[in-house]
Design a protein around this motif. Structure first.
Motif, PDB file in Angstrom:
ATOM      1  N   ASP A  97       1.032  -1.400   0.089  1.00  0.00           N
ATOM      2  CA  ASP A  97       0.234  -0.085   0.613  1.00  0.00           C
ATOM      3  C   ASP A  97       0.889   1.332  -0.042  1.00  0.00           C
ATOM      4  O   ASP A  97       2.297   1.110   0.215  1.00  0.00           O
ATOM      5  CB  ASP A  97      -0.850  -0.186   1.857  1.00  0.00           C
ATOM      6  CG  ASP A  97      -1.755   1.309   1.333  1.00  0.00           C
ATOM      7  OD1 ASP A  97      -2.087   1.497   0.254  1.00  0.00           O
ATOM      8  OD2 ASP A  97      -2.542   1.528   2.039  1.00  0.00           O
ATOM      9  N   VAL A  98       0.579   2.120  -0.109  1.00  0.00           N
ATOM     10  CA  VAL A  98       0.915   3.581  -1.207  1.00  0.00           C
ATOM     11  C   VAL A  98       0.823   4.291   0.393  1.00  0.00           C
ATOM     12  O   VAL A  98       2.330   4.836   0.717  1.00  0.00           O
ATOM     13  CB  VAL A  98       0.676   4.629  -2.036  1.00  0.00           C
ATOM     14  CG1 VAL A  98       1.360   5.672  -1.830  1.00  0.00           C
ATOM     15  CG2 VAL A  98       0.947   4.105  -2.977  1.00  0.00           C
ATOM     16  N   THR A 126      -2.882   1.064  -3.660  1.00  0.00           N
ATOM     17  CA  THR A 126      -3.012   2.400  -4.126  1.00  0.00           C
ATOM     18  C   THR A 126      -4.411   3.671  -4.558  1.00  0.00           C
ATOM     19  O   THR A 126      -4.906   2.684  -5.613  1.00  0.00           O
ATOM     20  CB  THR A 126      -1.959   3.815  -4.738  1.00  0.00           C
ATOM     21  OG1 THR A 126      -2.502   5.278  -4.547  1.00  0.00           O
ATOM     22  CG2 THR A 126      -2.239   3.271  -5.956  1.00  0.00           C
TER      23      THR A 126
END
Length: 748
Positions: A97-98, A126
């Motif tokens: 995940d960003v 994202t």
């Protein structure tokens, strides 16, 4: 992204289905587990590629179970990757995940993981546009191990990415393992070849060493050849074509390297005298060396430089070549010419000064007797005219001697601070009348020009002589420009003109648009009695006088001239910081005599006779002496009543006029002294213990000048010099305010 390396795996042949999910949202972990828990479809294309690459059949993956681990922060994910690599069970891919507050974000996490496990396939998950694809490229560089998956994501996309990327990792890992095995085989074979080559190297060692020494020798020669400040060239002995030239040769010739190589000097027309070039190579082919062979070199611009060439023959490979070193001696030759010219002028000047000394004594006698008889009453008209001719001739002869003395720098001058602009302005009207209406006179005077230490009359003579010379060069009219400016002379200028000096100088320039001169004429214009004018229209002393006066003022003169393009004369005078004096002429005072006693010391009988006659005629008591020792005897008998000593400077019997004056003034400090001479090369050595002032009477002089000088000296006039001249005007020298006041009172 770091370079890929092989991550060890316990079962290298198996499909690696280990997946790591790094996301701070637990629901994401659950969703991915649900999606990847279902059976996967076969990726036929990837299987076919694997079969073609490895030569084995790949079993169809019908039911694929992925091994999924979870990390909720980047730091935790990095530790799990480290642990998996350490036990030989690396992850094939990771969903990252960003955004993962409060720790690392996805980009930071991926950067750190790839440093450890660069083969790991990454899917960035994202829902925001935190980083664009361009941003990703800038962060990681171009990579085929990164995929972006937008939230919310489609189940098929996740499943497809998982199958594809895990198989990609497995295939990549197998390929790297296979290549690593090939590297081992190549390395082993290389060792065998190295062992075989070792024997060959031993056999070639001596030859390689010889070749290496030869290369070093050639390299040193090439470096020295190119770096040499002396222009050098290598030419084929048989064809005379240039094989190589150094930078110094290109600089002096003006050609570029590619334009010179493979061409002959004759094709480039480099040698101004082709016959000399042929002679050089004939000597070289006969096995003779060439040393300091004078051969003018013509540059690409057409300029010819005076050069000397030295050459040797040596073997270059299978060909004999000539190495030529060219030394540019143009500046040296020019300096030698200038030195010879200066020495010649100095010798002529010494001779001229000696002639002027004796000549001035004779002119003093001639002018004296002519003036005495012209002053007589009821003189016959025929005799009067004859005496006038004698007087005028004496004046012209005196002018010639002054020019000779000016040329030889033996003329006595009255130095004082002068502004050259003021002098040019004062002469403007006279110059305009002198050159005539057919010539345009223009002044270009620099503002804030510093003063120079000079003699006003000599400066005027310099300007007048140059203006007359310019006028004669423009018989059909033209333009004459008189300019002044302050210039800084540097060392480069001095190298071109040995008479110059460094520092600040005031430059007086006179430029005309006349007929100009050839280089041969320019080389001789300062020689005395050299003239290009018709017989009777020039004495040949005008420019010689300018030359001498410039040198006497610690300056020099430079000339630039082209045929039909005019001439430019530049005279340089040292600049000073003193404030210039005002230029003024004093009115003539009425002549008067006196009854004082005067000691006249003169070795020339005729001069002593005319001096004695004139002074006695004006009421003075005169005692005579023919030399220094005689003067001391006269002084010993009459020193109490002697008021003034008038003495020649240069006298025989080992005692000069200066020595006589010092001896007499040591006994009688109040004794006044007037020095007289046809010239004095060491006038600055004269001293006056009484007040430091020197009175000097320059020969030839008229009787009235002698009378005025004697009267001024006895009356205490504080003039630095008492100069006289046999000029037609009969003007007296400039006096200071005190002298003029005394003259007016005496006249009254």
């Amino acid at each position: 992204m770091p370079a890929k390396k092989i991550i060890p795996q316990k079962n290298p042949g198996e499909l690696n289905q280990r997946i790591l999910v790094i996301d701070d949202n637990r629901s994401i972990h659950d969703d991915i587990r649900k999606i990847l828990g279902s059976p996967a479809k076969e990726d036929s294309e990837l299987d076919e590629e694997a079969a073609a690459l490895f030569g084995v059949e790949v079993e169809t993956l019908v039911d694929v179970e992925f091994e999924i681990d979870s990390a909720f922060q980047g730091q935790e994910g990095l530790k799990m990757v480290q642990a998996a690599v350490a036990v030989g069970r690396p992850y094939a891919m990771a969903f990252v995940d960003v955004r993962m507050p409060p720790g690392w974000d996805g980009v930071e996490t991926i950067t750190r993981i790839w440093k450890l496990h660069p083969d790991l396939q990454i899917v960035i998950c994202t829902a925001y546009s935190d980083y664009s694809w361009a941003d990703m490229i800038r962060k990681f560089g171009k990579t085929d191990s990164l995929v972006i998956l937008k939230k919310p994501f489609d189940n098929v996309e996740v499943l497809q990415l998982a199958h594809t990327l895990t198989q990609k990792w497995t295939l990549s890992h197998r390929l790297q393992t296979h290549l690593s095995g090939l590297d081992e085989i190549v390395e082993k074979r290389t060792e065998e070849l190295q062992a075989a080559n070792a024997r060959l190297r031993l056999e070639m060692r001596d030859r390689e060493q010889a070749e290496n020494d030869l290369r070093h020798s050639e390299d040193r020669f090439a470096r020295a050849f190119q770096a040499s400040p002396i222009p050098m060239a290598i030419q084929s002995l048989s064809t005379e074509r240039f094989l190589d030239v150094n930078d110094a040769f290109l600089e002096i010739s003006g050609w570029r390297r590619l334009e010179v190589i493979s061409r002959t000097p004759d094709e480039l027309k480099i040698n101004a005298n082709q016959g000399l070039s042929t002679l050089i190579f004939e000597q070289l082919k006969q096995g003779k060396s060439v040393r300091n062979f004078e051969c003018p070199l013509r540059a690409r611009s057409g300029e010819t430089r005076e050069c000397v060439i030295s050459a040797e023959v040596f073997q270059l490979g299978d060909e004999k070549v000539a190495l030529l070193a060219t030394l540019d001696v143009s500046e040296q030759r020019n300096l030698e010419k200038q030195l010879r010219h200066s020495q010649k002028l100095e010798a002529v000047g010494q001779f001229a000064a000696g002639v002027a000394h004796d000549f001035n004594n004779m002119l003093t006698v001639i002018q004296g007797h002519a003036s005495i008889h012209l002053a007589a009453d009821n003189l016959d008209k025929g005799i009067s005219e004859s005496l006038n001719h004698v007087s005028v001739a004496a004046e012209r002869a005196a002018t010639l001697t002054r020019q000779l003395l000016a040329f030889s720098r033996k003329q006595v001058v009255q130095m004082r601070p002068i502004n050259l602009n003021d002098l040019v302005k004062n002469l403007d009207g006279m110059l305009s009348r002198l050159i005539g209406e057919h010539i345009q006179l223009k002044s270009q005077l620099s503002e804030k020009l510093p003063a120079i230490r000079a003699d006003q009359s000599n400066l005027e003579q310099i300007v007048m002589n140059l203006v007359v010379n310019a006028r004669d060069a423009m018989p059909k009219g033209g333009k004459l420009i008189v300019a002044t400016r302050l210039i800084e002379i540097d060392a480069a200028h001095v190298r071109k003109n040995p008479q110059a000096a460094t520092g600040e100088f005031v430059c007086l320039t006179l430029s005309d648009t006349g007929c100009g001169m050839t280089p041969e004429t320019v080389a001789r214009i300062f020689e005395p009695f050299f003239t290009t004018k018709e017989v009777g229209k020039g004495t040949g002393l005008g420019l010689a006088t300018v030359y001498g006066l410039a040198a006497q003022h610690e300056g020099w003169i430079e000339v630039e001239s082209q045929m039909q393009e005019g001439s430019t004369f530049k005279i340089y005078f040292p600049a000073i910081e003193e404030k210039p004096d005002e230029m003024e002429n004093a009115p003539l005072a009425k002549l008067s005599g006196g009854n004082e006693t005067i000691l006249v010391v003169e070795d020339e009988p005729a001069v002593r006779e005319i001096m004695t006659y004139v002074l006695r005629d004006y009421g003075y008591h005169v005692l005579e002496a023919s030399d220094g020792p005689s003067a001391l005897k006269v002084w010993a008998e009459n020193h109490r009543k002697i008021d003034l000593l008038v003495t020649d400077i240069v006298m025989p019997n080992g005692m000069s006029g200066n020595a006589v004056a010092e001896h007499l003034q040591s006994e009688k400090p109040a004794l006044k002294v007037i020095f007289s001479s046809g010239y004095s090369s060491n006038f600055a050595t004269l001293t006056n213990p009484q007040n430091g002032l020197i009175n000097f009477l320059e020969k030839p002089y008229k009787p009235e000048i002698l009378v005025r000088a004697v009267r001024d000296c006895l009356d205490g006039c504080d003039s630095r010099f008492i100069q006289s001249a046999c000029s037609s005007s009969g003007s007296a020298p400039p006096k200071k305010a005190g002298a003029r006041a005394t003259q007016k009172r005496r006249a009254a």
